[in-house]
Write a protein that holds these residues in place. Structure first.
Motif, PDB file in Angstrom:
ATOM      1  N   GLY A  57       0.817  -1.211   0.000  1.00 39.00           N
ATOM      2  CA  GLY A  57       0.000   0.000   0.000  1.00 39.00           C
ATOM      3  C   GLY A  57       0.849   1.259   0.000  1.00 39.00           C
ATOM      4  O   GLY A  57       0.546   2.228  -0.707  1.00 39.00           O
ATOM      5  N   TYR A  58       1.918   1.258   0.781  1.00 35.20           N
ATOM      6  CA  TYR A  58       2.836   2.405   0.827  1.00 35.20           C
ATOM      7  C   TYR A  58       3.497   2.603  -0.529  1.00 35.20           C
ATOM      8  O   TYR A  58       3.665   3.743  -0.997  1.00 35.20           O
ATOM      9  CB  TYR A  58       3.882   2.149   1.909  1.00 35.20           C
ATOM     10  CG  TYR A  58       4.761   3.325   2.250  1.00 35.20           C
ATOM     11  CD1 TYR A  58       4.374   4.261   3.200  1.00 35.20           C
ATOM     12  CD2 TYR A  58       5.999   3.501   1.635  1.00 35.20           C
ATOM     13  CE1 TYR A  58       5.190   5.345   3.525  1.00 35.20           C
ATOM     14  CE2 TYR A  58       6.815   4.568   1.944  1.00 35.20           C
ATOM     15  CZ  TYR A  58       6.406   5.487   2.905  1.00 35.20           C
ATOM     16  OH  TYR A  58       7.217   6.550   3.215  1.00 35.20           O
ATOM     17  N   SER A  59       3.856   1.501  -1.175  1.00 36.22           N
ATOM     18  CA  SER A  59       4.549   1.587  -2.462  1.00 36.22           C
ATOM     19  C   SER A  59       3.647   2.120  -3.566  1.00 36.22           C
ATOM     20  O   SER A  59       4.126   2.716  -4.544  1.00 36.22           O
ATOM     21  CB  SER A  59       5.096   0.211  -2.856  1.00 36.22           C
ATOM     22  OG  SER A  59       6.039  -0.240  -1.903  1.00 36.22           O
ATOM     23  N   MET A  60       2.320   1.907  -3.448  1.00 32.26           N
ATOM     24  CA  MET A  60       1.404   2.444  -4.456  1.00 32.26           C
ATOM     25  C   MET A  60       1.484   3.961  -4.511  1.00 32.26           C
ATOM     26  O   MET A  60       1.498   4.558  -5.595  1.00 32.26           O
ATOM     27  CB  MET A  60      -0.033   1.990  -4.163  1.00 32.26           C
ATOM     28  CG  MET A  60      -0.327   0.605  -4.714  1.00 32.26           C
ATOM     29  SD  MET A  60      -1.884  -0.114  -4.151  1.00 32.26           S
ATOM     30  CE  MET A  60      -3.011   1.239  -4.226  1.00 32.26           C
ATOM     31  N   ASN A  61       1.536   4.602  -3.347  1.00 33.90           N
ATOM     32  CA  ASN A  61       1.671   6.060  -3.310  1.00 33.90           C
ATOM     33  C   ASN A  61       3.012   6.509  -3.882  1.00 33.90           C
ATOM     34  O   ASN A  61       3.108   7.542  -4.562  1.00 33.90           O
ATOM     35  CB  ASN A  61       1.519   6.567  -1.881  1.00 33.90           C
ATOM     36  CG  ASN A  61       0.084   6.527  -1.408  1.00 33.90           C
ATOM     37  OD1 ASN A  61      -0.840   6.503  -2.215  1.00 33.90           O
ATOM     38  ND2 ASN A  61      -0.112   6.509  -0.105  1.00 33.90           N
ATOM     39  N   GLN A  65       3.604   9.021  -7.044  1.00 37.02           N
ATOM     40  CA  GLN A  65       4.444  10.212  -6.952  1.00 37.02           C
ATOM     41  C   GLN A  65       5.571  10.176  -7.976  1.00 37.02           C
ATOM     42  O   GLN A  65       5.966  11.207  -8.530  1.00 37.02           O
ATOM     43  CB  GLN A  65       5.011  10.352  -5.542  1.00 37.02           C
ATOM     44  CG  GLN A  65       3.966  10.763  -4.519  1.00 37.02           C
ATOM     45  CD  GLN A  65       4.552  11.063  -3.150  1.00 37.02           C
ATOM     46  OE1 GLN A  65       3.865  10.959  -2.150  1.00 37.02           O
ATOM     47  NE2 GLN A  65       5.805  11.442  -3.097  1.00 37.02           N
ATOM     48  N   ALA A  66       6.103   8.975  -8.241  1.00 40.54           N
ATOM     49  CA  ALA A  66       7.177   8.845  -9.223  1.00 40.54           C
ATOM     50  C   ALA A  66       6.684   9.216 -10.623  1.00 40.54           C
ATOM     51  O   ALA A  66       7.366   9.932 -11.368  1.00 40.54           O
ATOM     52  CB  ALA A  66       7.725   7.420  -9.208  1.00 40.54           C
ATOM     53  N   PHE A  67       5.489   8.746 -10.992  1.00 43.13           N
ATOM     54  CA  PHE A  67       4.936   9.094 -12.304  1.00 43.13           C
ATOM     55  C   PHE A  67       4.624  10.580 -12.373  1.00 43.13           C
ATOM     56  O   PHE A  67       4.867  11.231 -13.397  1.00 43.13           O
ATOM     57  CB  PHE A  67       3.667   8.271 -12.581  1.00 43.13           C
ATOM     58  CG  PHE A  67       3.950   6.916 -13.158  1.00 43.13           C
ATOM     59  CD1 PHE A  67       4.216   6.769 -14.516  1.00 43.13           C
ATOM     60  CD2 PHE A  67       3.960   5.787 -12.359  1.00 43.13           C
ATOM     61  CE1 PHE A  67       4.476   5.512 -15.054  1.00 43.13           C
ATOM     62  CE2 PHE A  67       4.227   4.537 -12.888  1.00 43.13           C
ATOM     63  CZ  PHE A  67       4.485   4.400 -14.248  1.00 43.13           C
TER      64      PHE A  67
END
Length: 496
Positions: A57-61, A65-67
């Motif tokens: 879930g943390y990595s989805m954010n 943000q990276a995109f």
């Protein structure tokens, strides 16, 4: 179906499966290493999947943000503000409110009052949905709110657009958070693990399609979060309602509307407890933005907070695991077993945090390379790395003690402790050390750790160590009876 035919849900929480046909065995009679190993296996049935699910879930954010970062600086700032400030506020409050289920479902499961888990789940949906409605104005008026706290007009306007597009994500919290706690309370959280991984891969794919292929820009990045969160909601909802939870889900019931006020009070206490803690370090970043060399300080602190955030996911999983184990044992009337579960969880979480703390301090001049190549930022991260190590060390104890509080139903007490330690002691001390003592970000963070987190950890440790655990078990039993419908088996025996 006969109750004896349910091998998982109906076996005693203190027995191994093979012991059901053998004479009862006193767990205290086993050797300490044996007891620790048995408790570790029970604990990690919750902690292991919870770590993976939380990291996903943390990595989805992070992916979003990276995109957004490749679209432009303003787009990155807007997504970051919406994720960390707008969504962050409702996330912390609603996540905390849902943790009331860890107390109620965990204790009901331990007491074998399985049908009440479904009733509690529906009550939580009602309460959190109302909470989402009350928080909606924050999303609608995000732009003027951000301008009021000092954001530039361009970033505030763009953040306002993004906040409107993530409103569906905001409402998904009301469904998903209770579902996750409902499942983990009955040790079915492996489904959360697998759905989280599937959704993480799906999210990365649709982010690329929406942002680059379809060229939807920042709106596309926001919409991918909506789709991904609701996809996981639907998958968990199908699992719960379509036959995989036969004892704990009996369908929608009007009984969910009874006893709502008591449920609201426990949910509110849980929400305040988690939210006060969740927002503490976000305020640290906001305060750092008012320093003289704010850009450098915020960049370095953001690197440290990102590392801390990833590491904290491990201990938030321990919070969940500890809450489930303590609630299960108290619900089953086993006060000493709940106390032992708390001790094992604190010890194992502390060992992990100590290892990572030593690693961070040993690599103090290199950890910044993961995120930046700026010499100035790397030097500032190096200066802050020791405070990062101390924060990580405290992470190993403080969330676990909060998990004990959740499993026992002490949320209101912990909310007062958090308010006192964080906002009456920690923040003022951080301000004094940061500006009066002219120590900058080092002083702000150090003051907030020493005055807030450390004091709160000591107080929680004292309270936990002095509890009468047999009394806690009796209190849990009374809570289960008070909030439950009469147990069918017990009612039949009384009639006979």
């Amino acid at each position: 179906m006969d109750r004896g035919e349910e091998p998982v849900l109906n076996q005693s929480l203190l027995e191994e499966p093979s012991s059901r046909n053998s004479p009862a065995e006193d767990p205290q009679a086993k050797s300490l290493p044996s007891r620790v190993w048995i408790e570790t296996k029970k604990l990690w049935r919750v902690v292991g999947p919870a770590i993976v699910a939380r990291l996903a879930g943390y990595s989805m954010n992070v992916i979003t943000q990276a995109f957004a970062g490749h679209l432009g600086d303003n787009e990155l700032a807007a997504i970051s503000i919406v994720n960390n400030v707008i969504l962050g506020f409702s996330f912390g409050l609603l996540l905390g409110m849902a943790s009331a289920l860890e107390t109620l479902c965990g204790q009901a499961f331990g007491a074998k009052r399985y049908p009440m888990l479904g009733i509690y789940l529906q009550r939580s949906w009602i309460v959190l949905f109302i909470g989402c409605i009350l928080l909606t104005p924050i999303y609608i008026f995000a732009s003027p709110i951000l301008k009021l706290i000092g954001q530039t007009d361009e970033v505030a306007e763009l953040s306002g657009v993004v906040s409107l597009w993530v409103l569906p994500l905001h409402f998904s919290y009301a469904i998903q958070f209770p579902l996750q706690r409902f499942l983990q309370s009955q040790l079915k959280n492996f489904v959360t693990l697998w759905t989280s991984l599937v959704v993480l891969v799906f999210h990365a794919l649709i982010s690329w399609i929406f942002v680059y292929v379809l060229d939807f820009g920042i709106v596309g990045a926001a919409v991918t979060l909506d789709i991904s969160w609701w996809l996981q909601c639907i998958m968990l909802l199908v699992f719960v309602t379509c036959g995989w939870c036969p004892l704990s889900w009996a369908g929608l019931s009007m009984e969910a509307f009874s006893g709502l006020w008591e449920f609201v009070k426990l949910s509110a206490a849980s929400g305040v407890m988690i939210c006060l803690e969740f927002w503490y370090y976000r305020i640290l970043i906001l305060m750092t933005g008012y320093l003289e060399d704010a850009t450098l300080a915020v960049d370095a602190l953001s690197v440290c907070m990102t590392i801390n955030g990833w590491e904290l996911m491990i201990h938030l999983a321990f919070l969940a695991g500890t809450g489930v184990r303590v609630a299960n044992e108290l619900g089953a009337g086993n006060g000493q077993a709940a106390k032992f579960a708390a001790k094992v969880s604190v010890a194992e979480s502390s060992f992990i945090s100590l290892f990572i703390c030593v690693l961070v301090i040993a690599l103090h001049d290199k950890i910044g390379y993961i995120f930046t190549s700026s010499t100035d930022v790397l030097q500032e991260v190096d200066h802050l790395s020791y405070l990062l190590g101390i924060t990580i060390l405290l992470n190993g104890v403080q969330p676990v003690l909060s998990g004990v509080a959740v499993g026992s139903g002490w949320q209101a007490w912990v909310a007062y402790i958090n308010l006192f330690c964080y906002y009456i002691i920690g923040l003022p001390l951080g301000i004094v050390m940061g500006w009066v003592a002219n120590l900058g970000v080092l002083g702000i963070w150090g003051g907030m750790i020493l005055g807030g987190t450390a004091v709160q950890t000591v107080l929680l440790a004292i309270i936990t160590s002095r509890r009468d655990w047999e009394k806690e078990a009796r209190t849990a039993g009374q809570r289960v009876k008070q909030w439950s419908t009469p147990d069918p088996d017990t009612r039949t025996e009384e009639q006979q």
